[in-house]
Design a protein around this motif. Structure first.
Motif, PDB file in Angstrom:
ATOM      1  N   MET A   1      -1.456   4.478  -4.338  1.00 29.59           N
ATOM      2  CA  MET A   1      -1.659   5.638  -5.185  1.00 29.59           C
ATOM      3  C   MET A   1      -2.979   5.445  -5.931  1.00 29.59           C
ATOM      4  SD  MET A   1       0.932   7.407  -7.924  1.00 29.59           S
ATOM      5  CE  MET A   1       1.810   8.389  -6.728  1.00 29.59           C
ATOM      6  N   TRP A   2      -3.617   6.546  -6.213  1.00 29.82           N
ATOM      7  CA  TRP A   2      -4.897   6.535  -6.911  1.00 29.82           C
ATOM      8  C   TRP A   2      -4.689   6.473  -8.424  1.00 29.82           C
ATOM      9  CZ3 TRP A   2      -9.307   5.935  -4.251  1.00 29.82           C
ATOM     10  CH2 TRP A   2      -9.227   6.119  -2.885  1.00 29.82           C
ATOM     11  N   PRO A   3      -5.701   6.066  -9.188  1.00 31.96           N
ATOM     12  CA  PRO A   3      -5.529   5.919 -10.643  1.00 31.96           C
ATOM     13  C   PRO A   3      -4.997   7.169 -11.329  1.00 31.96           C
ATOM     14  CG  PRO A   3      -7.595   4.917  -9.968  1.00 31.96           C
ATOM     15  CD  PRO A   3      -7.029   5.615  -8.750  1.00 31.96           C
ATOM     16  N   TRP A   4      -5.483   8.339 -10.959  1.00 36.63           N
ATOM     17  CA  TRP A   4      -5.032   9.580 -11.595  1.00 36.63           C
ATOM     18  C   TRP A   4      -3.559   9.861 -11.286  1.00 36.63           C
ATOM     19  CZ3 TRP A   4      -9.187   9.417  -8.184  1.00 36.63           C
ATOM     20  CH2 TRP A   4      -8.912   9.803  -6.870  1.00 36.63           C
ATOM     21  N   GLY A   5      -3.120   9.495 -10.108  1.00 35.78           N
ATOM     22  CA  GLY A   5      -1.706   9.655  -9.763  1.00 35.78           C
ATOM     23  C   GLY A   5      -0.829   8.728 -10.592  1.00 35.78           C
ATOM     24  N   HIS A   6      -1.279   7.470 -10.732  1.00 33.21           N
ATOM     25  CA  HIS A   6      -0.532   6.517 -11.563  1.00 33.21           C
ATOM     26  C   HIS A   6      -0.437   7.011 -13.004  1.00 33.21           C
ATOM     27  CE1 HIS A   6       0.188   3.375  -8.695  1.00 33.21           C
ATOM     28  NE2 HIS A   6      -1.104   3.243  -8.400  1.00 33.21           N
ATOM     29  N   ALA A   7      -1.553   7.495 -13.540  1.00 29.27           N
ATOM     30  CA  ALA A   7      -1.556   7.980 -14.924  1.00 29.27           C
ATOM     31  C   ALA A   7      -0.601   9.162 -15.086  1.00 29.27           C
ATOM     32  CB  ALA A   7      -2.975   8.367 -15.346  1.00 29.27           C
ATOM     33  N   ALA A   8      -0.617  10.077 -14.136  1.00 28.07           N
ATOM     34  CA  ALA A   8       0.252  11.259 -14.214  1.00 28.07           C
ATOM     35  C   ALA A   8       1.723  10.867 -14.125  1.00 28.07           C
ATOM     36  CB  ALA A   8      -0.108  12.249 -13.106  1.00 28.07           C
ATOM     37  N   ALA A  62      -0.409  -9.143  -9.905  1.00 30.52           N
ATOM     38  CA  ALA A  62       0.082  -8.195 -10.912  1.00 30.52           C
ATOM     39  C   ALA A  62       0.971  -7.111 -10.315  1.00 30.52           C
ATOM     40  CB  ALA A  62      -1.090  -7.563 -11.665  1.00 30.52           C
ATOM     41  N   HIS A  63       1.008  -7.003  -8.992  1.00 30.03           N
ATOM     42  CA  HIS A  63       1.895  -6.042  -8.338  1.00 30.03           C
ATOM     43  C   HIS A  63       3.257  -6.660  -8.002  1.00 30.03           C
ATOM     44  CE1 HIS A  63      -1.753  -3.676  -7.937  1.00 30.03           C
ATOM     45  NE2 HIS A  63      -0.996  -2.642  -7.584  1.00 30.03           N
ATOM     46  N   SER A  64       3.438  -7.923  -8.303  1.00 26.76           N
ATOM     47  CA  SER A  64       4.697  -8.605  -8.058  1.00 26.76           C
ATOM     48  C   SER A  64       5.664  -8.336  -9.207  1.00 26.76           C
ATOM     49  CB  SER A  64       4.443 -10.112  -7.928  1.00 26.76           C
ATOM     50  OG  SER A  64       5.662 -10.822  -7.905  1.00 26.76           O
ATOM     51  N   LEU A  65       6.903  -8.084  -8.879  1.00 27.19           N
ATOM     52  CA  LEU A  65       7.915  -7.891  -9.914  1.00 27.19           C
ATOM     53  C   LEU A  65       8.133  -9.165 -10.721  1.00 27.19           C
ATOM     54  CD1 LEU A  65      10.492  -5.684  -7.993  1.00 27.19           C
ATOM     55  CD2 LEU A  65       9.156  -5.018 -10.003  1.00 27.19           C
ATOM     56  N   LEU A  66       7.838 -10.308 -10.128  1.00 23.95           N
ATOM     57  CA  LEU A  66       7.952 -11.572 -10.857  1.00 23.95           C
ATOM     58  C   LEU A  66       6.943 -11.602 -12.005  1.00 23.95           C
ATOM     59  CD1 LEU A  66       8.161 -13.878  -7.722  1.00 23.95           C
ATOM     60  CD2 LEU A  66      10.057 -13.135  -9.162  1.00 23.95           C
ATOM     61  N   THR A  67       5.701 -11.249 -11.707  1.00 24.07           N
ATOM     62  CA  THR A  67       4.668 -11.199 -12.743  1.00 24.07           C
ATOM     63  C   THR A  67       4.972 -10.098 -13.741  1.00 24.07           C
ATOM     64  OG1 THR A  67       3.029 -12.031 -11.177  1.00 24.07           O
ATOM     65  CG2 THR A  67       2.201 -10.931 -13.155  1.00 24.07           C
ATOM     66  N   ALA A  68       5.379  -8.945 -13.243  1.00 26.29           N
ATOM     67  CA  ALA A  68       5.693  -7.824 -14.137  1.00 26.29           C
ATOM     68  C   ALA A  68       6.773  -8.221 -15.134  1.00 26.29           C
ATOM     69  CB  ALA A  68       6.131  -6.608 -13.328  1.00 26.29           C
ATOM     70  N   LEU A  99       4.176   0.195 -10.151  1.00 22.01           N
ATOM     71  CA  LEU A  99       4.769  -0.519  -9.017  1.00 22.01           C
ATOM     72  C   LEU A  99       5.652   0.406  -8.186  1.00 22.01           C
ATOM     73  CD1 LEU A  99       5.688  -3.951 -10.661  1.00 22.01           C
ATOM     74  CD2 LEU A  99       3.543  -3.232  -9.598  1.00 22.01           C
ATOM     75  N   ALA A 100       6.437   1.232  -8.859  1.00 22.93           N
ATOM     76  CA  ALA A 100       7.303   2.169  -8.140  1.00 22.93           C
ATOM     77  C   ALA A 100       6.479   3.188  -7.356  1.00 22.93           C
ATOM     78  CB  ALA A 100       8.234   2.877  -9.116  1.00 22.93           C
ATOM     79  N   ALA A 101       5.423   3.693  -7.963  1.00 26.68           N
ATOM     80  CA  ALA A 101       4.595   4.692  -7.279  1.00 26.68           C
ATOM     81  C   ALA A 101       3.890   4.085  -6.065  1.00 26.68           C
ATOM     82  CB  ALA A 101       3.577   5.284  -8.250  1.00 26.68           C
ATOM     83  N   ASP A 102       3.405   2.846  -6.191  1.00 27.42           N
ATOM     84  CA  ASP A 102       2.780   2.195  -5.035  1.00 27.42           C
ATOM     85  C   ASP A 102       3.786   1.974  -3.910  1.00 27.42           C
ATOM     86  OD1 ASP A 102       0.193   2.089  -5.950  1.00 27.42           O
ATOM     87  OD2 ASP A 102       0.237  -0.041  -6.487  1.00 27.42           O
ATOM     88  N   GLY A 103       5.030   1.754  -4.261  1.00 21.30           N
ATOM     89  CA  GLY A 103       6.043   1.514  -3.243  1.00 21.30           C
ATOM     90  C   GLY A 103       6.698   2.768  -2.704  1.00 21.30           C
ATOM     91  N   ALA A 113       8.875  -3.502   5.041  1.00 21.50           N
ATOM     92  CA  ALA A 113       8.086  -4.738   5.060  1.00 21.50           C
ATOM     93  C   ALA A 113       6.810  -4.577   4.234  1.00 21.50           C
ATOM     94  CB  ALA A 113       7.746  -5.137   6.496  1.00 21.50           C
ATOM     95  N   SER A 114       6.332  -3.350   4.086  1.00 20.89           N
ATOM     96  CA  SER A 114       5.127  -3.088   3.286  1.00 20.89           C
ATOM     97  C   SER A 114       5.382  -3.231   1.795  1.00 20.89           C
ATOM     98  CB  SER A 114       4.592  -1.682   3.581  1.00 20.89           C
ATOM     99  OG  SER A 114       4.166  -1.599   4.917  1.00 20.89           O
ATOM    100  N   LEU A 115       6.637  -3.423   1.411  1.00 19.69           N
ATOM    101  CA  LEU A 115       6.984  -3.604   0.002  1.00 19.69           C
ATOM    102  C   LEU A 115       7.057  -5.079  -0.396  1.00 19.69           C
ATOM    103  CD1 LEU A 115       9.821  -0.924  -0.193  1.00 19.69           C
ATOM    104  CD2 LEU A 115       7.464  -0.710  -1.023  1.00 19.69           C
ATOM    105  N   SER A 116       6.711  -5.974   0.525  1.00 21.12           N
ATOM    106  CA  SER A 116       6.845  -7.406   0.249  1.00 21.12           C
ATOM    107  C   SER A 116       5.958  -7.878  -0.898  1.00 21.12           C
ATOM    108  CB  SER A 116       6.563  -8.223   1.514  1.00 21.12           C
ATOM    109  OG  SER A 116       5.223  -8.053   1.938  1.00 21.12           O
ATOM    110  N   TYR A 117       4.884  -7.132  -1.203  1.00 19.91           N
ATOM    111  CA  TYR A 117       4.032  -7.518  -2.336  1.00 19.91           C
ATOM    112  C   TYR A 117       4.825  -7.551  -3.643  1.00 19.91           C
ATOM    113  CZ  TYR A 117       3.891  -2.551  -3.524  1.00 19.91           C
ATOM    114  OH  TYR A 117       4.246  -1.275  -3.860  1.00 19.91           O
ATOM    115  N   LEU A 118       5.933  -6.795  -3.712  1.00 18.93           N
ATOM    116  CA  LEU A 118       6.756  -6.771  -4.918  1.00 18.93           C
ATOM    117  C   LEU A 118       7.419  -8.120  -5.196  1.00 18.93           C
ATOM    118  CD1 LEU A 118       8.398  -3.264  -4.483  1.00 18.93           C
ATOM    119  CD2 LEU A 118       6.713  -3.922  -6.222  1.00 18.93           C
TER     120      LEU A 118
END
Length: 178
Positions: A1-8, A62-68, A99-103, A113-118
């Motif tokens: 997601m782009w920055p403006w999408g995350h902000a919204a 910073a995209h890991s739920l562990l770090t979050a 994190l939710a929006a990226d996933g 499998a693309s959600l493994s970064y979490l």
């Protein structure tokens, strides 16, 4: 997601939370904090991966739920000590909404499998098409359904922000007139 999408997304979720749980519209400072929270994972991961090559990808640490969990926990403790708990909630909602929006897209497309970064570093990172720079991402931008949805969220967030009586505008004016 782009920055403006995350902000919204972050603003819409925080406004809903603030009105339904706290029974009031967002305040100026909480809006700034939620906005920072929505950008926080990218502000950490992208430069450390793309500029100085310390991290393996633009969605890693910073995209890991562990770090979050750790970062939000520290923010909660610090906010409580300063008697500013609403700020911790705003930051947490902003961060987790990112994190939710990226996933969301991989989840909807069934590409789990693309959600493994979490769960990085417990799980390996997914392979990314473009993970070199922000310019490479802009160059690869396509007007597809999800991108159009993000663009649609911005005016919706703006309408809700107006309905919330422009929280943060006074803070911005004070900062700009100093």
């Amino acid at each position: 997601m782009w920055p403006w999408g995350h902000a919204a997304v972050g603003y819409l979720l925080y406004s809903l939370y603030s009105r339904s749980v706290r029974n009031q519209p967002p305040t100026g400072l909480t809006v700034v904090v939620v906005g920072f929270g929505t950008q926080f994972p990218d502000l950490i991961d992208k430069p450390l991966a793309w500029t100085v090559s310390v991290l393996p990808a633009g969605r890693s640490l910073a995209h890991s739920l562990l770090t979050a969990s750790l970062v939000i926990g520290v923010v909660v403790v610090l906010a409580r000590r300063a008697n500013r708990s609403p700020l911790a909630g705003a930051f947490g909602i902003g961060y987790l909404s990112h994190l939710a929006a990226d996933g969301l897209y991989p989840f909807l497309e069934g590409e789990f499998a693309s959600l493994s970064y979490l769960a990085w570093p417990l799980l390996p990172l997914p392979a990314y098409e473009t993970d070199k720079s922000i310019l490479a991402h802009f160059a690869a931008f396509e007007f597809e359904l999800f991108a159009m949805l993000e663009f649609g969220l911005v005016p919706l967030a703006f309408v809700v922000w107006v309905y919330d009586d422009y929280p943060g505008i006074d803070l911005l004016r004070r900062l700009l007139t100093r």
